[in-house]
Scaffold this motif. Structure first.
Motif, mmCIF file in Angstrom:
data_model
loop_
_atom_site.group_PDB
_atom_site.id
_atom_site.type_symbol
_atom_site.label_atom_id
_atom_site.label_comp_id
_atom_site.label_asym_id
_atom_site.label_seq_id
_atom_site.Cartn_x
_atom_site.Cartn_y
_atom_site.Cartn_z
ATOM 1 N N UNK A 83 1.174 -1.595 0.221
ATOM 2 C CA UNK A 83 0.010 0.179 0.260
ATOM 3 C C UNK A 83 0.630 1.274 -0.122
ATOM 4 N N UNK A 84 1.731 0.711 -0.145
ATOM 5 C CA UNK A 84 3.078 2.236 -0.081
ATOM 6 C C UNK A 84 2.581 2.761 -1.490
ATOM 7 N N UNK A 85 2.498 4.011 -1.349
ATOM 8 C CA UNK A 85 2.590 5.197 -2.681
ATOM 9 C C UNK A 85 3.955 4.883 -3.502
ATOM 10 N N UNK A 86 5.336 4.799 -2.970
ATOM 11 C CA UNK A 86 5.978 4.510 -4.100
ATOM 12 C C UNK A 86 6.208 2.803 -4.811
ATOM 13 N N UNK A 87 5.837 2.097 -4.410
ATOM 14 C CA UNK A 87 5.730 0.766 -5.676
ATOM 15 C C UNK A 87 3.752 1.293 -6.074
ATOM 16 N N UNK A 88 2.875 2.108 -5.848
ATOM 17 C CA UNK A 88 1.614 1.917 -6.317
ATOM 18 C C UNK A 88 1.301 1.997 -7.609
ATOM 19 N N UNK A 89 0.738 0.612 -8.104
ATOM 20 C CA UNK A 89 0.915 -0.323 -9.425
ATOM 21 C C UNK A 89 1.875 -0.667 -9.790
ATOM 22 N N UNK A 90 2.374 -1.479 -8.592
ATOM 23 C CA UNK A 90 3.384 -2.212 -9.189
ATOM 24 C C UNK A 90 3.092 -3.785 -8.781
ATOM 25 N N UNK A 91 3.710 -4.720 -9.734
ATOM 26 C CA UNK A 91 2.706 -6.453 -9.219
ATOM 27 C C UNK A 91 3.115 -6.430 -8.208
ATOM 28 N N UNK A 92 1.997 -7.486 -6.791
ATOM 29 C CA UNK A 92 2.988 -8.268 -6.018
ATOM 30 C C UNK A 92 4.006 -9.005 -5.966
ATOM 31 N N UNK A 93 4.592 -9.163 -7.247
ATOM 32 C CA UNK A 93 5.832 -10.319 -7.780
ATOM 33 C C UNK A 93 6.184 -9.449 -8.846
ATOM 34 N N UNK A 94 7.414 -9.114 -8.870
ATOM 35 C CA UNK A 94 8.804 -8.233 -9.954
ATOM 36 C C UNK A 94 9.569 -8.170 -9.910
ATOM 37 N N UNK A 143 12.238 1.927 6.185
ATOM 38 C CA UNK A 143 10.797 1.022 6.272
ATOM 39 C C UNK A 143 11.981 0.741 4.243
ATOM 40 N N UNK A 144 11.265 -1.120 4.732
ATOM 41 C CA UNK A 144 11.808 -2.171 3.726
ATOM 42 C C UNK A 144 10.164 -2.244 2.944
ATOM 43 N N UNK A 145 10.516 -1.994 2.072
ATOM 44 C CA UNK A 145 9.303 -2.397 1.029
ATOM 45 C C UNK A 145 8.556 -3.892 0.038
ATOM 46 N N UNK A 146 9.661 -4.180 0.687
ATOM 47 C CA UNK A 146 10.319 -5.523 -0.974
ATOM 48 C C UNK A 146 10.785 -7.112 0.185
ATOM 49 N N UNK A 147 10.681 -7.948 0.072
ATOM 50 C CA UNK A 147 11.691 -9.126 -0.387
ATOM 51 C C UNK A 147 12.379 -9.607 -0.996
ATOM 52 N N UNK A 148 13.030 -10.746 -1.233
ATOM 53 C CA UNK A 148 13.300 -11.653 -2.222
ATOM 54 C C UNK A 148 15.001 -12.430 -1.510
ATOM 55 N N UNK A 187 7.759 7.180 -11.815
ATOM 56 C CA UNK A 187 6.641 7.734 -11.944
ATOM 57 C C UNK A 187 6.022 8.788 -10.829
ATOM 58 N N UNK A 188 6.621 7.009 -9.458
ATOM 59 C CA UNK A 188 5.137 7.875 -8.553
ATOM 60 C C UNK A 188 6.580 8.391 -7.521
ATOM 61 N N UNK A 189 7.596 8.095 -7.737
ATOM 62 C CA UNK A 189 8.428 9.124 -6.617
ATOM 63 C C UNK A 189 8.363 10.452 -7.246
ATOM 64 N N UNK A 190 8.701 10.695 -8.644
ATOM 65 C CA UNK A 190 8.117 12.305 -8.941
ATOM 66 C C UNK A 190 6.898 12.370 -8.115
ATOM 67 N N UNK A 191 5.876 11.828 -8.685
ATOM 68 C CA UNK A 191 4.954 12.374 -8.396
ATOM 69 C C UNK A 191 4.234 13.020 -6.362
#
Length: 301
Positions: free
Chosen positions: A176-187, A209-214, A286-290
């Motif tokens: 739900x973080x706005x920086x990853x808005x629209x990005x797939x759950x897995x990418x 804050x860590x937004x993802x995991x691998x 785009x999310x970062x800029x916006x």
């Protein structure tokens, strides 16, 4: 909407062939809007390739973007013509009196050195301190991310047993973080590095804050909770063939390197790799800029 770049910048002809919306200074100044002013500290050896990659991603915005490039004064780049730097680059001395809406610090091929042993480390720390007062949000890429974690948050890095190179799947943990808005759950993201920032130190830090995991590559996106610093550990700006060029370069040097993971079709380095991260790259920038730049920066500094 357009990105404002010099008419003679080599990247311009490449971007025009891709139908990227570009604008010259003369036309840009006649529009009754304030552009986003972005500064890029380009530490990569192949500066012209990095210019094209970053400008391409910055172009996908409904906002007019104006870009300044700077290079280090304490270290003179060896892989770019002096005339290119003189024509298209400034130094920190030239811009330190200004304020910028956004700032990008690229990666650099110095990650196996101690931070303090890098020729331009003192200059870089001065620039990073300056960014806290003169920039709304800064995007740090690969080694630039490790440098930011070390300088701003006292988080060290460690050497990997083997270089991580290739495409790796990441799973969002803060979808739900706005920086990853629209990005797939897995990418999928390209990585190319020898070191890792200490994961537990990042996870435990109260300001991060860590937004993802691998499992293989660790986190890709780390953001400060005040949104002033974004650290991305991979190279989502890379072209489809950049990892292939790095792989061939290392082989030509006689280095014992493995083929980039999950990168070449059918795991055959004679096959042409495909870009499988383009949409995530455009969305992230785009999310970062916006959300982190435009929505937060004042109209007048």
């Amino acid at each position: 909407m357009p990105i404002n770049v010099p008419k003679t910048l080599p990247a311009r002809s490449i971007l025009e062939r891709e139908n990227i919306f570009l604008m010259e200074e003369k036309r840009a100044t006649t529009q009754d809007i304030r552009p986003l002013n972005i500064l890029i500290l380009n530490l990569m050896p192949n500066k012209q390739a990095t210019e094209t990659q970053l400008l391409r991603l910055l172009s996908n915005s409904p906002l007019q973007v104006s870009v300044d490039f700077i290079h280090t004064e304490s270290y003179q780049p060896k892989n770019v013509p002096k005339t290119h730097l003189e024509q298209f680059y400034l130094t920190f001395t030239d811009v330190k009196h200004k304020r910028y809406d956004g700032f990008i610090i690229t990666g650099a091929p110095v990650e196996q050195m101690e931070f303090e042993d890098v020729d331009y480390w003192d200059e870089l720390t001065e620039i990073m301190d300056w960014s806290n007062r003169h920039v709304t949000s800064t995007l740090h890429i690969c080694w630039g991310a490790q440098a930011a974690l070390y300088h701003h948050y006292n988080i060290t890095k460690s050497e990997r047993a083997d270089k991580i190179s290739g495409l790796f799947t990441h799973e969002l943990v803060e979808a739900t973080n706005k920086l990853v808005r629209g990005i797939d759950d897995e990418f999928t993201v390209p990585h190319s590095r020898h070191t890792d920032a200490d994961y537990q130190s990042v996870a435990d830090h109260p300001d991060l804050l860590i937004l993802d995991h691998s499992d293989e590559a660790g986190p890709f996106i780390i953001t400060s909770k005040d949104e002033r610093h974004i650290m991305i550990t991979g190279h989502i700006e890379y072209d489809a063939d950049t990892l292939a060029k790095e792989y061939q370069r290392d082989r030509d040097r006689g280095l014992d390197v493995h083929m980039p993971t999950d990168y070449f079709p059918e795991n055959n380095c004679d096959n042409i790799p495909k870009n499988r991260w383009r949409s995530e790259a455009y969305l992230l920038f785009s999310n970062w800029l916006n959300y982190f730049v435009y929505q937060e920066t004042p109209f007048k500094w």
